[in-house]
Design a protein around this motif. Structure first.
Motif, PDB file in Angstrom:
ATOM      1  N   ARG A 107     -10.314  -2.712   3.037  1.00  0.00           N
ATOM      2  CA  ARG A 107      -9.733  -1.639   2.212  1.00  0.00           C
ATOM      3  C   ARG A 107     -10.436  -1.533   0.868  1.00  0.00           C
ATOM      4  O   ARG A 107     -10.535  -0.441   0.287  1.00  0.00           O
ATOM      5  CB  ARG A 107      -8.234  -1.893   1.982  1.00  0.00           C
ATOM      6  CG  ARG A 107      -7.341  -1.646   3.186  1.00  0.00           C
ATOM      7  CD  ARG A 107      -5.911  -2.092   2.892  1.00  0.00           C
ATOM      8  NE  ARG A 107      -5.407  -1.457   1.690  1.00  0.00           N
ATOM      9  CZ  ARG A 107      -4.803  -0.270   1.665  1.00  0.00           C
ATOM     10  NH1 ARG A 107      -4.644   0.408   2.785  1.00  0.00           N
ATOM     11  NH2 ARG A 107      -4.366   0.241   0.535  1.00  0.00           N
ATOM     12  N   ASN A 108     -10.908  -2.668   0.362  1.00  0.00           N
ATOM     13  CA  ASN A 108     -11.591  -2.661  -0.935  1.00  0.00           C
ATOM     14  C   ASN A 108     -12.796  -1.728  -0.954  1.00  0.00           C
ATOM     15  O   ASN A 108     -13.194  -1.238  -2.019  1.00  0.00           O
ATOM     16  CB  ASN A 108     -12.073  -4.072  -1.295  1.00  0.00           C
ATOM     17  CG  ASN A 108     -10.959  -4.991  -1.745  1.00  0.00           C
ATOM     18  OD1 ASN A 108      -9.873  -4.549  -2.104  1.00  0.00           O
ATOM     19  ND2 ASN A 108     -11.234  -6.290  -1.732  1.00  0.00           N
ATOM     20  N   ILE A 109     -13.388  -1.484   0.198  1.00  0.00           N
ATOM     21  CA  ILE A 109     -14.600  -0.655   0.273  1.00  0.00           C
ATOM     22  C   ILE A 109     -14.296   0.796  -0.082  1.00  0.00           C
ATOM     23  O   ILE A 109     -15.146   1.504  -0.633  1.00  0.00           O
ATOM     24  CB  ILE A 109     -15.215  -0.739   1.686  1.00  0.00           C
ATOM     25  CG1 ILE A 109     -15.553  -2.199   2.034  1.00  0.00           C
ATOM     26  CG2 ILE A 109     -16.455   0.140   1.805  1.00  0.00           C
ATOM     27  CD1 ILE A 109     -15.955  -2.397   3.487  1.00  0.00           C
ATOM     28  N   ILE A 110     -13.075   1.234   0.199  1.00  0.00           N
ATOM     29  CA  ILE A 110     -12.732   2.656   0.028  1.00  0.00           C
ATOM     30  C   ILE A 110     -11.547   2.849  -0.927  1.00  0.00           C
ATOM     31  O   ILE A 110     -10.772   3.796  -0.780  1.00  0.00           O
ATOM     32  CB  ILE A 110     -12.427   3.316   1.387  1.00  0.00           C
ATOM     33  CG1 ILE A 110     -11.340   2.524   2.142  1.00  0.00           C
ATOM     34  CG2 ILE A 110     -13.700   3.418   2.232  1.00  0.00           C
ATOM     35  CD1 ILE A 110     -10.811   3.241   3.375  1.00  0.00           C
ATOM     36  N   LEU A 111     -11.401   1.965  -1.900  1.00  0.00           N
ATOM     37  CA  LEU A 111     -10.245   2.060  -2.794  1.00  0.00           C
ATOM     38  C   LEU A 111     -10.155   3.407  -3.495  1.00  0.00           C
ATOM     39  O   LEU A 111      -9.052   3.913  -3.751  1.00  0.00           O
ATOM     40  CB  LEU A 111     -10.303   0.930  -3.838  1.00  0.00           C
ATOM     41  CG  LEU A 111      -9.971  -0.474  -3.345  1.00  0.00           C
ATOM     42  CD1 LEU A 111     -10.068  -1.471  -4.488  1.00  0.00           C
ATOM     43  CD2 LEU A 111      -8.593  -0.522  -2.706  1.00  0.00           C
ATOM     44  N   HIS A 112     -11.309   3.987  -3.817  1.00  0.00           N
ATOM     45  CA  HIS A 112     -11.298   5.266  -4.540  1.00  0.00           C
ATOM     46  C   HIS A 112     -10.774   6.411  -3.683  1.00  0.00           C
ATOM     47  O   HIS A 112     -10.463   7.482  -4.204  1.00  0.00           O
ATOM     48  CB  HIS A 112     -12.708   5.595  -5.032  1.00  0.00           C
ATOM     49  CG  HIS A 112     -13.707   5.741  -3.933  1.00  0.00           C
ATOM     50  ND1 HIS A 112     -14.202   4.664  -3.248  1.00  0.00           N
ATOM     51  CD2 HIS A 112     -14.305   6.845  -3.393  1.00  0.00           C
ATOM     52  CE1 HIS A 112     -15.070   5.081  -2.330  1.00  0.00           C
ATOM     53  NE2 HIS A 112     -15.142   6.391  -2.399  1.00  0.00           N
ATOM     54  N   GLU A 113     -10.648   6.189  -2.376  1.00  0.00           N
ATOM     55  CA  GLU A 113     -10.166   7.237  -1.470  1.00  0.00           C
ATOM     56  C   GLU A 113      -8.702   7.049  -1.075  1.00  0.00           C
ATOM     57  O   GLU A 113      -8.083   7.974  -0.545  1.00  0.00           O
ATOM     58  CB  GLU A 113     -11.011   7.246  -0.184  1.00  0.00           C
ATOM     59  CG  GLU A 113     -12.492   7.475  -0.401  1.00  0.00           C
ATOM     60  CD  GLU A 113     -13.283   7.338   0.888  1.00  0.00           C
ATOM     61  OE1 GLU A 113     -12.637   7.183   1.966  1.00  0.00           O
ATOM     62  OE2 GLU A 113     -14.515   7.379   0.838  1.00  0.00           O
ATOM     63  N   LEU A 114      -8.162   5.861  -1.304  1.00  0.00           N
ATOM     64  CA  LEU A 114      -6.830   5.535  -0.801  1.00  0.00           C
ATOM     65  C   LEU A 114      -5.723   6.084  -1.704  1.00  0.00           C
ATOM     66  O   LEU A 114      -5.927   6.277  -2.907  1.00  0.00           O
ATOM     67  CB  LEU A 114      -6.689   4.020  -0.694  1.00  0.00           C
ATOM     68  CG  LEU A 114      -7.644   3.329   0.278  1.00  0.00           C
ATOM     69  CD1 LEU A 114      -7.435   1.830   0.240  1.00  0.00           C
ATOM     70  CD2 LEU A 114      -7.448   3.869   1.688  1.00  0.00           C
ATOM     71  N   PRO A 115      -4.537   6.331  -1.136  1.00  0.00           N
ATOM     72  CA  PRO A 115      -3.410   6.787  -1.962  1.00  0.00           C
ATOM     73  C   PRO A 115      -3.047   5.739  -3.016  1.00  0.00           C
ATOM     74  O   PRO A 115      -3.117   4.538  -2.762  1.00  0.00           O
ATOM     75  CB  PRO A 115      -2.279   6.949  -0.941  1.00  0.00           C
ATOM     76  CG  PRO A 115      -2.944   7.049   0.383  1.00  0.00           C
ATOM     77  CD  PRO A 115      -4.191   6.228   0.282  1.00  0.00           C
ATOM     78  N   ALA A 116      -2.672   6.224  -4.176  1.00  0.00           N
ATOM     79  CA  ALA A 116      -2.248   5.347  -5.273  1.00  0.00           C
ATOM     80  C   ALA A 116      -0.754   5.515  -5.506  1.00  0.00           C
ATOM     81  O   ALA A 116      -0.180   6.577  -5.248  1.00  0.00           O
ATOM     82  CB  ALA A 116      -3.025   5.679  -6.541  1.00  0.00           C
ATOM     83  N   ALA A 117      -0.120   4.473  -5.991  1.00  0.00           N
ATOM     84  CA  ALA A 117       1.314   4.486  -6.292  1.00  0.00           C
ATOM     85  C   ALA A 117       1.538   3.700  -7.578  1.00  0.00           C
ATOM     86  O   ALA A 117       0.678   2.926  -8.004  1.00  0.00           O
ATOM     87  CB  ALA A 117       2.106   3.881  -5.140  1.00  0.00           C
ATOM     88  N   PRO A 118       2.689   3.872  -8.231  1.00  0.00           N
ATOM     89  CA  PRO A 118       2.945   3.153  -9.478  1.00  0.00           C
ATOM     90  C   PRO A 118       2.817   1.648  -9.306  1.00  0.00           C
ATOM     91  O   PRO A 118       3.189   1.089  -8.269  1.00  0.00           O
ATOM     92  CB  PRO A 118       4.385   3.552  -9.827  1.00  0.00           C
ATOM     93  CG  PRO A 118       4.584   4.868  -9.167  1.00  0.00           C
ATOM     94  CD  PRO A 118       3.796   4.796  -7.890  1.00  0.00           C
ATOM     95  N   PRO A 130      -5.289   9.991  -4.708  1.00  0.00           N
ATOM     96  CA  PRO A 130      -6.128   8.797  -4.867  1.00  0.00           C
ATOM     97  C   PRO A 130      -6.221   8.373  -6.330  1.00  0.00           C
ATOM     98  O   PRO A 130      -5.775   9.074  -7.238  1.00  0.00           O
ATOM     99  CB  PRO A 130      -7.481   9.243  -4.322  1.00  0.00           C
ATOM    100  CG  PRO A 130      -7.501  10.727  -4.502  1.00  0.00           C
ATOM    101  CD  PRO A 130      -6.077  11.169  -4.311  1.00  0.00           C
ATOM    102  N   LEU A 131      -6.810   7.231  -6.529  1.00  0.00           N
ATOM    103  CA  LEU A 131      -6.973   6.646  -7.857  1.00  0.00           C
ATOM    104  C   LEU A 131      -7.707   7.573  -8.818  1.00  0.00           C
ATOM    105  O   LEU A 131      -8.715   8.179  -8.469  1.00  0.00           O
ATOM    106  CB  LEU A 131      -7.771   5.345  -7.720  1.00  0.00           C
ATOM    107  CG  LEU A 131      -8.236   4.657  -9.007  1.00  0.00           C
ATOM    108  CD1 LEU A 131      -7.055   4.061  -9.748  1.00  0.00           C
ATOM    109  CD2 LEU A 131      -9.267   3.577  -8.670  1.00  0.00           C
ATOM    110  N   ALA A 182       0.826  -1.205   0.000  1.00  0.00           N
ATOM    111  CA  ALA A 182       0.000   0.000   0.000  1.00  0.00           C
ATOM    112  C   ALA A 182       0.861   1.256   0.000  1.00  0.00           C
ATOM    113  O   ALA A 182       1.910   1.309   0.648  1.00  0.00           O
ATOM    114  CB  ALA A 182      -0.922   0.002   1.216  1.00  0.00           C
ATOM    115  N   ALA A 183       0.428   2.258  -0.737  1.00  0.00           N
ATOM    116  CA  ALA A 183       1.129   3.543  -0.756  1.00  0.00           C
ATOM    117  C   ALA A 183       0.917   4.260   0.571  1.00  0.00           C
ATOM    118  O   ALA A 183      -0.183   4.264   1.123  1.00  0.00           O
ATOM    119  CB  ALA A 183       0.608   4.398  -1.904  1.00  0.00           C
TER     120      ALA A 183
END
Length: 260
Positions: free
Chosen positions: A66-77, A19-20, A13-14
């Motif tokens: 975590r899958n519930i809020i994926l659109h809110e979580l930090p994204a990384a390469p 976010p995504l 996880a980033a």
């Protein structure tokens, strides 16, 4: 050259980042399909039977949440989110800037959630396997097979396709047999060959790194790939058939595949 990789089961996880943004990912024609799967994954992950549907144990309950809020979580390469044996052996972080650019251009990861992504695409860590029958979407392998074919056909073009995917992901899309080479890894002891999953993942990662960091032209044919791989390993090339890709068999002798 197109190098196809499977995703890792575990993800890193980033710690921070934006976010995504689905519209920023490679293969924009998959955006609507990705949104559909993402929505269905978020919905089922909030249900009591989520772990059963997603085929995970209690120890991974936090990843399902975590899958519930994926659109809110930090994204990384993708090259830093996907982790494990294959990705450790590929060693993106230790590549030179030129080698990293080659990797970003050549590597595509086939994914149960995103369909297919580029190596530099920014993603949150998630938990979803291609073997899942996702409520509201159906069997993910069938869902993505229909949608990935035009996208990856165009991306592959006339390139050599080096297929390092696992069996769970390899059936989702197939390139033209005459331009595709599936990579197999065997360990040979006392004349007997066996497949050891851990060593196979490690060696496929090493092969990807070798192809991206070696000097000279990138392989353009199965025979070129055989020559390049033979610089490091004992290899055999099984020619393509009318409907079956060529097979590059890497044969590890004795303890050659041992991980340190």
């Amino acid at each position: 050259m197109l190098i196809l990789l499977p995703p890792s089961e575990g993800k890193t996880a980033a710690g921070k980042g934006r976010p995504l943004d689905l519209t920023s990912l490679a293969f924009p024609e998959l955006t609507d399909a990705r949104a559909e799967v993402l929505g269905a994954l978020s919905k089922i992950s909030a249900h009591d039977d989520a772990k059963t549907v997603l085929k995970v144990g209690e120890s991974l309950a936090h990843e399902v949440s975590r899958n519930i809020i994926l659109h809110e979580l930090p994204a990384a390469p993708a090259h830093s989110v996907y982790s494990g044996v294959l990705y450790d052996a590929l060693g993106y972080r230790t590549m030179t800037p030129t080698q990293k650019r080659k990797a970003d251009a050549a590597v595509v990861v086939v994914s149960a959630l995103w369909g297919a992504v580029g190596f530099a695409d920014a993603l949150p860590a998630y938990r979803l396997s291609m073997s899942v029958d996702l409520p509201g979407v159906g069997k993910l392998a069938a869902f993505w097979r229909e949608r990935l074919t035009p996208a990856l056909d165009e991306r592959a073009g006339e390139s050599l396709i080096v297929d390092c995917r696992s069996s769970t992901y390899s059936g989702v899309w197939s390139g033209q047999p005459e331009r595709t080479v599936a990579v197999n890894v065997f360990q040979e002891r006392n004349g007997q060959r066996t497949v050891v999953s851990h060593f196979a993942k490690h060696t496929r990662g090493e092969l990807a790194r070798h192809l991206l960091t070696r000097r000279g032209k990138q392989p353009a044919t199965p025979e070129d790939l055989l020559r390049a791989a033979s610089e490091r390993w004992t290899c055999e090339l099984v020619p393509a058939g009318p409907r079956k890709a060529a097979q590059l068999n890497i044969v590890l002798q004795g303890g050659e595949g041992r991980l340190t």
